[in-house]
Design a protein around this motif. Structure first.
Motif, PDB file in Angstrom:
ATOM      1  N   ASN A 132      64.735  14.443  23.483  1.00 17.65           N
ATOM      2  CA  ASN A 132      63.299  14.729  23.538  1.00 17.65           C
ATOM      3  C   ASN A 132      62.965  15.887  24.469  1.00 17.65           C
ATOM      4  O   ASN A 132      61.848  16.396  24.460  1.00 17.65           O
ATOM      5  CB  ASN A 132      62.536  13.482  23.989  1.00 17.65           C
ATOM      6  CG  ASN A 132      62.887  13.080  25.416  1.00 17.65           C
ATOM      7  OD1 ASN A 132      64.053  13.075  25.794  1.00 17.65           O
ATOM      8  ND2 ASN A 132      61.902  12.721  26.202  1.00 17.65           N
ATOM      9  N   LEU A 184      47.639  19.974  20.358  1.00 12.60           N
ATOM     10  CA  LEU A 184      47.323  18.564  20.569  1.00 12.60           C
ATOM     11  C   LEU A 184      46.522  18.386  21.855  1.00 12.60           C
ATOM     12  O   LEU A 184      46.808  19.023  22.870  1.00 12.60           O
ATOM     13  CB  LEU A 184      48.624  17.756  20.657  1.00 12.60           C
ATOM     14  CG  LEU A 184      48.499  16.262  20.924  1.00 12.60           C
ATOM     15  CD1 LEU A 184      47.795  15.557  19.763  1.00 12.60           C
ATOM     16  CD2 LEU A 184      49.882  15.654  21.150  1.00 12.60           C
ATOM     17  N   SER A 216      53.245  12.929  22.773  1.00 10.79           N
ATOM     18  CA  SER A 216      52.392  12.641  21.623  1.00 10.79           C
ATOM     19  C   SER A 216      51.288  11.642  21.946  1.00 10.79           C
ATOM     20  O   SER A 216      50.293  11.581  21.236  1.00 10.79           O
ATOM     21  CB  SER A 216      53.229  12.080  20.466  1.00 10.79           C
ATOM     22  OG  SER A 216      54.257  12.964  20.106  1.00 10.79           O
ATOM     23  N   TYR A 217      51.461  10.848  23.013  1.00 10.93           N
ATOM     24  CA  TYR A 217      50.521   9.778  23.328  1.00 10.93           C
ATOM     25  C   TYR A 217      50.203   9.770  24.825  1.00 10.93           C
ATOM     26  O   TYR A 217      50.871  10.428  25.621  1.00 10.93           O
ATOM     27  CB  TYR A 217      51.095   8.412  22.920  1.00 10.93           C
ATOM     28  CG  TYR A 217      51.558   8.348  21.488  1.00 10.93           C
ATOM     29  CD1 TYR A 217      50.651   8.165  20.451  1.00 10.93           C
ATOM     30  CD2 TYR A 217      52.905   8.486  21.168  1.00 10.93           C
ATOM     31  CE1 TYR A 217      51.068   8.108  19.131  1.00 10.93           C
ATOM     32  CE2 TYR A 217      53.339   8.442  19.848  1.00 10.93           C
ATOM     33  CZ  TYR A 217      52.417   8.253  18.839  1.00 10.93           C
ATOM     34  OH  TYR A 217      52.832   8.207  17.538  1.00 10.93           O
ATOM     35  N   ASP A 220      53.002   9.018  27.233  1.00 13.63           N
ATOM     36  CA  ASP A 220      53.898  10.122  27.567  1.00 13.63           C
ATOM     37  C   ASP A 220      53.370  10.899  28.768  1.00 13.63           C
ATOM     38  O   ASP A 220      54.152  11.373  29.608  1.00 13.63           O
ATOM     39  CB  ASP A 220      54.054  11.059  26.372  1.00 13.63           C
ATOM     40  CG  ASP A 220      54.642  10.354  25.163  1.00 13.63           C
ATOM     41  OD1 ASP A 220      55.524   9.485  25.357  1.00 13.63           O
ATOM     42  OD2 ASP A 220      54.231  10.662  24.029  1.00 13.63           O
TER      43      ASP A 220
END
Length: 806
Positions: free
Chosen positions: A165, A405, A458-459, A462
């Motif tokens: 990641n 994002l 992404s969230y 995180d």
């Protein structure tokens, strides 16, 4: 990935020593697996001069040399064919550790002549691939220079192991960003403004993206009039320090920018790009393409290719082609900098068996906004180091802009999840140091814009991880207390009753069964035998492990087949495991639409008893697996079970099998597996199994043991034989006898089954031994006969049976 300490220091201020930086990077999630200190690696290696060279008297291929380092002379035996007097060489003095072999140089005799060192080749020093002879240095080289100084390799390199990641750290700039945030400093980004001139780039090249699903952006820059010779020493040394092999100035610059920015680049010989046009599209199935490693590859229609107006010239994101590679004669180049969809590159790389530095980064995700900076940086360096002119502008094919994002972070939740008392201002400072633009802030939290290079975020959770990471795990004090509200947690029943699971293990293992534990995932072919709709895994390790198993039987059969193949033929196995299926939404499902169901699977094949001098050997059969089930049910005093003759509609079991019924529900099956199924698993011997639904077993009535005194009075035995139709189940007759036998019937046993003469073609005789007894008195014949007569009448009526006379 290898990270240069000197390179990092150019990109950001480092406040730590190399050892301290090692710890800091590990705390940031960038695990350092090792450190290479080139000064230490090349300790006792020096430049030298061969002042004398003469043949060894006892060996034709050896030369006796005298080597001078300026301060001292050494007698050295050398086996290299190219050694000669007057050469400047690299000398390993006594005490030096040869990098490639790991042995230490010491004084020793070779064919009777003492040798006090070693003259080295490129491969022995790990500075190149030439092992055919010793390294010959330029004539002007001064003897006695430490090798790390001569090669300008006074650097320390970290071997960093990145989790998948953390693709944002697949570069020196990426690591520098992390270190800068940790130290609360800034990053010194390289100059990416090339001096432009000559033609407009749009007059030189056109770019068209046909497959916009797998190529989001493609930038082309053109540099004309270059000379593709060797790179300058500083570039060679920097690449060598991090494990890269210098090739020529163009390739070396693309590799340098790759390691600097983390953005893969590719350089095409512009004269070989037919029609001066780049088309990004998929290959046709069966196409052949020769990559830079001179291997012809067969393509399929899912592989993304870079094409010119007439042909394919590169496998997108993986490797270029021989037909457009840069050579020493190249004068004009096209620099490719693109964003390819990670899944597309990963699948192509795996199918073709190619793992390159480019594919490694593309399949983990690169920064789509970094594409432009990397192209500009490469164009600037090539123009400076190889001459030539950077054409004006760049072609930037970017058909669908990627939206950035935005995520909300709540201060209170960050503190609750991390368990640390970090203030609102500290949390805000952490994201400012990480260069996350703050869109909005209030008393409750922040709205952050996620940089495109942070593909791992992404969230909100995180973002909370970033708080803990940058706060420093060393500063988090462990708290081993916890508060659990058991009233709010609904524990599934089959997890709340583990006692029977353990008791089954304790029962089977002493009886010769070995427990196996197999994977919950299997291959689609095995799964298709049991279901038409298996649960597919979205990111499988491979085709053979791509679906959740719908039954434990395939895993068991694979284990049996492997044991038989390795010579183990007599097998008694069991497994307690889960099978997975699609179901309608229910309260007891863990994942919506999916159900996990626990089963017990017992299997037998081969000889049922071990080799022993005083016992007969015999292959396991239906009655052995049936006996295991019945004994286990009896041992655990489980009630309301019976075996029922019922065909297996799925064809997994053969005709020699029975359904296991609990009250009104079928909860399992036992017997012989079908030969057709066994053949699919390459098993050519009978296999007998018992498969039981554990969730149903957990719900059964367990009869607790009660003491019954031994009857002090003699019992009375009767034998009954009944002639019945062949289809009648003997177990059902036994159940009827037990139910009608009255309070004095202690035991019922089937001792004979006969088919043959004198009883009819479609008939069979089943004989039972009955034991009657009372703990209070000796039974009279009348009492026993009354019970027997009741049994006979009931059996004759229920099964149209005929009492057989013995």
């Amino acid at each position: 990935m290898y990270v240069s300490y000197n390179w990092l220091r150019e990109l950001t201020e480092i406040k730590q020593s190399p050892a301290e930086l090692d710890h800091a990077m590990t705390m940031l999630g960038l695990e350092v697996e090792g450190i290479v200190d080139y000064k230490e690696k090349y300790k006792n290696f020096f430049t030298g001069e061969v002042t004398k060279a003469e043949k060894h008297p006892d060996a034709d291929k050896l030369t006796i040399c005298e080597v001078s380092t300026g301060a001292e002379n050494y007698n050295v035996i050398c086996g290299a064919p190219n050694v000669a007097q007057g050469q400047k060489i690299i000398f390993a003095a006594p005490g030096a550790l040869i990098p490639s072999a790991g042995f230490k140089i010491e004084k020793r005799k070779i064919r009777g002549v003492e040798s006090n060192g070693m003259i080295c080749s490129e491969t022995e020093l790990e500075i190149g691939d030439d092992g055919s002879g010793i390294v010959v240095l330029p004539e002007e080289t001064e003897p006695g220079i430490p090798l790390s100084d001569y090669l300008e390799l006074n650097d320390i390199v970290f071997d960093v192991s990145l989790t998948p990641n953390k693709s944002d750290c697949n570069s020196h700039i990426g690591v520098a960003r992390e270190v800068a945030a940790y130290n609360k400093t800034s990053v010194n980004y390289p100059d990416t403004n090339p001096v432009e001139g000559g033609n407009d780039v749009n007059d030189e090249i056109k770019i068209e993206i046909e497959d916009t699903e797998n190529c989001y952006r493609y930038i082309g820059r053109v540099v004309k009039g270059i000379k593709a010779g060797p790179s300058p020493e500083w570039l060679k040394q920097r690449l060598t320090a991090i494990g890269q092999r210098p090739v020529n100035v163009v390739v070396d610059v693309t590799n340098y920018v790759l390691m600097e920015y983390g953005q893969p680049l590719h350089a095409f010989d512009l004269k070989e790009v037919q029609g001066r046009k780049i088309i990004v599209k998929r290959a046709a199935k069966g196409d052949k393409f020769t990559t830079l490693d001179s291997k012809e590859r067969e393509l399929d229609d899912n592989m993304l290719m870079i094409c010119d107006a007439e042909r394919q010239i590169a496998v997108a994101g993986v490797m270029g082609g021989e037909n457009s590679e840069v050579s020493d004669e190249t004068t004009d180049i096209l620099i490719e900098s693109a964003y390819f969809f990670p899944t597309s590159v990963r699948k192509t790389s795996k199918k073709l068996g190619i793992q390159s530095e480019a594919s490694y980064r593309f399949e983990r995700g690169v920064d789509i906004e970094n594409v432009e900076a990397a192209a500009d940086r490469a164009a600037k360096l090539i123009a400076e180091l190889a001459g030539g002119t950077v054409c004006k502008g760049k072609v930037d094919a970017y058909p669908v802009k990627q939206e950035k994002l935005k995520l909300n972070l709540r201060y209170a939740k960050a503190r609750r999840v991390t368990g640390i008392d970090v203030s609102d201002s500290e949390i805000k400072e952490i994201f400012e140091n990480l260069n996350f633009p703050i869109i909005e802030e209030n008393d409750e939290g922040l709205t952050l814009e996620i940089p495109p290079y942070r593909v791992d975020i992404s969230y909100e959770i995180d973002l909370i991880e970033e708080v803990a990471r940058m706060y420093n795990y060393d500063n988090i004090q462990p708290d081993y207390s916890s508060v659990i509200n058991f009233g709010a947690v609904k524990v599934p029943e089959h997890l709340a009753v583990p006692a029977l699971r353990g008791r089954i293990r304790d029962y089977l293992i002493p009886r010769g069964f070995k427990e196996i534990i197999t994977q919950n995932i299997t291959d689609p072919t095995s799964a298709s035998i049991f279901t038409d709709n298996p649960i597919k895994i979205s990111n499988p390790l491979g085709e053979e492990l791509s679906v959740m198993r719908p039954s434990l039987i395939p895993s068991m059969l694979k284990t049996i087949e492997r044991n038989i193949r390795f010579g183990n033929h007599d097998l008694c196995f069991f497994e307690l495991g889960k099978a997975f299926s699609h179901v309608d939404d229910r309260e007891d499902t863990f994942i919506k639409g999916h159900k996990e169901q626990e089963y017990l699977l017992i299997a037998m094949t081969g000889n049922k008893a071990p080799v022993n001098w005083n016992s007969e050997r015999g292959n396991a059969d239906f009655y052995d697996i049936k006996g295991v089930f019945e004994e286990m049910i009896s041992f655990f005093r489980l009630r309301s079970f019976k075996l029922q003759a019922k065909a297996d509609e799925n064809g997994i079991f053969g005709g020699n099998s029975l359904a296991v019924k609990y009250r009104k529900d079928i909860i399992g099956r036992l017997g012989e597996l079908s030969g057709k199924l066994l053949k699919k698993f390459d098993i050519d011997v009978p296999v007998f199994v018992c498969l039981l639904d554990m969730e149903q077993l957990y719900a059964t009535d367990i009869k607790h043991p009660q003491y019954s005194p031994v009857a002090p009075f003699p019992g009375s035995k009767r034998d009954l034989g009944f002639i019945v139709d062949k289809e009648v189940n003997s177990g059902e007759i036994k159940t009827m006898i037990d139910n009608k036998g009255g309070k004095y019937l202690q035991n019922t046993t089937i001792f004979d089954v006969y088919e043959g003469k004198n009883i009819g073609e479609d008939k069979k005789s089943v004989a039972f031994s009955l034991l009657f007894a009372s703990p209070k008195k000796t039974l009279t014949d009348n009492e026993v006969d009354a019970a027997v007569n009741g049994i006979v009448k009931a059996v004759e009526k229920k099964f149209q049976a005929e009492l057989r006379k013995f």
